[in-house]
Scaffold this active site. Structure first.
Site, short mmCIF file in Angstrom:
data_model
loop_
_atom_site.label_atom_id
_atom_site.label_comp_id
_atom_site.label_asym_id
_atom_site.label_seq_id
_atom_site.Cartn_x
_atom_site.Cartn_y
_atom_site.Cartn_z
N LYS B 125 44.61 49.23 36.70
CA LYS B 125 44.43 48.86 35.28
C LYS B 125 44.24 50.08 34.38
O LYS B 125 44.57 50.03 33.20
CB LYS B 125 43.22 47.94 35.13
CG LYS B 125 43.39 46.59 35.81
CD LYS B 125 42.17 45.70 35.60
CE LYS B 125 41.00 46.10 36.45
NZ LYS B 125 41.11 45.83 37.88
N GLY B 154 45.21 39.33 40.20
CA GLY B 154 45.43 39.55 41.63
C GLY B 154 46.63 38.78 42.12
O GLY B 154 47.75 39.02 41.71
N GLY B 207 29.74 41.23 49.49
CA GLY B 207 30.90 42.07 49.18
C GLY B 207 31.73 41.53 48.02
O GLY B 207 32.83 42.00 47.77
N GLU B 210 30.48 44.71 43.50
CA GLU B 210 30.42 46.09 43.96
C GLU B 210 29.00 46.63 43.86
O GLU B 210 28.15 46.05 43.20
CB GLU B 210 31.37 46.95 43.12
CG GLU B 210 32.82 46.65 43.45
CD GLU B 210 33.78 47.42 42.56
OE1 GLU B 210 33.54 48.62 42.36
OE2 GLU B 210 34.75 46.81 42.08
N ASP B 221 35.86 44.71 32.91
CA ASP B 221 37.04 44.41 33.73
C ASP B 221 37.88 43.30 33.08
O ASP B 221 39.11 43.39 33.01
CB ASP B 221 36.58 43.98 35.14
CG ASP B 221 37.74 43.56 36.01
OD1 ASP B 221 38.53 44.45 36.38
OD2 ASP B 221 37.90 42.35 36.28
N LYS B 225 41.86 43.38 31.44
CA LYS B 225 42.93 42.41 31.70
C LYS B 225 43.43 41.79 30.40
O LYS B 225 44.63 41.54 30.24
CB LYS B 225 42.44 41.36 32.69
CG LYS B 225 42.28 41.98 34.08
CD LYS B 225 41.41 41.16 34.99
CE LYS B 225 41.31 41.85 36.35
NZ LYS B 225 40.24 41.26 37.17
N GLY B 317 40.89 40.73 46.04
CA GLY B 317 41.07 40.88 47.47
C GLY B 317 42.37 41.59 47.75
O GLY B 317 43.39 41.30 47.13
#
Lengths: 167, 338
Positions: B125, B154, B207, B210, B221, B225, B317
């Site tokens: 990005k 994704g 997980g 982060e 984030d 986008k 992922g």
């Protein structure tokens, strides 16, 4: 005109049918019935909201008179022609930044009213959360109310969360 | 098609694995035989113009944590820029970590690749939010193909849906849940009534979030986008700083409960319109197509002909994102008529 009547009914069988009868008998076209059995009042009554369409005031008066004669407790009557409802969340020090002032400054806009407010207090020193319902007589006033509230939220460092539909 | 892979971390490796997994599939269905002629990471590079053995490349990267240890063909200290300029290839995959401040090193990699006449696919990005127009123009000028499907949504083909399948429509507005981490946190808060910090810690342990979750929870984030969608779909020359952003750090479980009582969920929503770009928590009616739970992403396009079209799926992922990378590769292969 679209009319909204809020009532409290005894929690015994047959009550709902009893109140709907005069509404349709005197020419009301029922649009929506909200029967909130899970939100009983402290006296054990069940709040019921009926929204119906009726074409003249005389008919509305007869409906209200009939309900009152039956001993129904009416808590609110509102004409809702084109009413625009907005739900808003606020997070921050809502009480300490004078919640009364916040509501008053929205209410002074003509055709706008904060009709419902629910508050969840945070622990000492933590932020609280509030949900407000704002009724406005049209879209333009609804937008004015939201932008007024946004300005107030900015001043009082409240996080204001509006509905996706208004974006 | 000869490929250079810049960046061989989790995503690069997952993509390498899907190349192996789909080898027959790509040949049978598209007559496509990708050959990885170089792979580069921060420590060095592995180069073989006759084609690297991807299985061996994966094994090396996992064991030595760098492709530079690739038997005979690996070299420590060989940089991405050297490889891009020196190795004969058709296409460069830019898969280095995102840097939203200046887009580097990805931005330079992409520019160098385009100048060298190589097609570019990225999910990074950083370069896109810093220099979307510049890269778009450079690609056209150099006559190379440029794809970035994996940068938004994704595995969910958000950009492809808007640019290809809805090509005959005017898109008025784009609204979406574009960050799986924050959606997971808000979903857990609403189900458990647990405080933000507790749920965040849980997400980190799983997980999903982060170690430094700032970019996710502050809404950055999502704003990245939205910036990319504004450029790619609405045709606006927007940069990240043009997006008004509010994160979810102040959301309390009590607030979510108040919303639920009125029939709403609280979601972090990004909105791109021609006159405004914004990201912030919003009330979404329960049952609305954007009221997706867990780590799901969802995007609604508001268009003139098709009206509203919503697409949902897994936004993050490495394996999911390699679906987007592979899709871009096939798309370029098809566009070139090879």
């Amino acid at each position: 005109m679209l009319v909204r009547i809020e009532m409290e009914l005894e929690d015994v069988p047959g009550q709902l049918v009893k109140v709907l009868d005069p509404i349709s008998r005197f020419g009301g076209n029922i649009q929506n019935v909200v029967h909130q059995r899970d939100r009983k009042t402290p006296l054990g009554r069940v709040p019921v909201t009926v929204i119906f369409d009726v074409d003249e005031r005389a008919r509305l008066n007869r409906i209200i008179a009939a309900l009152r004669n039956m001993g129904i407790r009416i808590t609110r009557i509102g004409e809702r022609e084109g009413m625009v409802k907005s739900i808003v969340l606020m997070i921050g020090h809502i009480i300490h930044t004078d919640i009364r002032d916040t509501i008053d400054r929205v209410n002074v806009i003509r055709g706008v009213m904060v009709s419902d407010l629910s508050l969840a207090m945070g622990a000492v020193g933590e932020e609280s959360a509030a949900r407000a319902t704002i009724m406005a007589s049209d879209e333009k006033r609804a937008r004015a109310a939201l932008s007024r509230l946004e300005k107030i939220a900015g001043e009082k460092k409240l996080l204001m969360i509006t509905s996706l539909e208004g974006m | 098609m000869r490929l250079i892979m810049i960046g061989f971390g989790n995503l690069g490796r997952a993509f390498g694995r899907s190349l192996l997994e789909k080898k027959e599939f790509l040949l049978t269905n598209y007559g496509l035989t990708p050959s990885v002629v170089a792979a580069v990471d921060e420590y060095g590079a592995a180069v073989d113009e006759g084609g690297l053995d991807v299985k061996k490349l994966l094994k090396t990267a996992e064991k030595a944590n760098t492709v530079a240890d690739y038997p005979a063909r690996g070299k420590k200290g060989r940089s991405a820029l050297e490889v891009i300029e020196e190795v004969e290839a058709d296409l460069v995959f830019e898969l280095t970590p995102t840097n939203i401040k200046n887009g580097e090193p990805g931005l330079t990699h992409i520019k160098k690749a385009m100048m060298a006449g190589r097609h570019v696919i990225t999910s990074n990005k950083g370069p896109l939010v810093v220099a979307f127009r510049e890269l778009d123009r450079l690609a056209k000028q150099k006559g190379v193909e440029f794809r970035y499907s994996g940068s938004v949504g994704g595995a969910v083909p958000v950009i492809g849906l808007a640019k290809k399948m809805l090509a005959g429509n005017m898109v008025h507005a784009i609204r979406g849940v574009l960050n799986g981490t924050t959606n997971y946190i808000l979903t857990r808060m609403s189900k458990e009534g647990a405080p933000f910090d507790v749920v965040l810690r849980e997400a980190q342990e799983l997980g999903i979030a982060e170690k430094d979750p700032t970019l996710d929870i502050e809404g950055t984030d999502t704003a990245c986008k939205i910036t990319i969608l504004a450029n790619a779909v609405l045709g606006i020359s927007a940069k990240l700083k043009d997006v008004k952003v509010v994160g979810i750090r102040r959301i309390r479980p009590e607030a979510i409960r108040l919303a639920q009582e009125a029939g709403y969920a609280v979601k972090l929503i990004g909105v791109a319109k021609r006159d405004s770009l914004e990201v912030g928590p919003k009330l979404v009616p329960v049952g609305h197509p954007l009221a997706v739970g867990g780590t799901l992403n969802a995007v609604t396009f508001e268009t003139d002909l098709a009206r509203e079209v919503t697409i949902t799926g897994f936004g993050a992922g490495p394996r999911e994102t390699s679906s987007a990378l592979l899709g871009d590769l096939i798309d370029i292969h098809t566009a070139l008529g090879d």
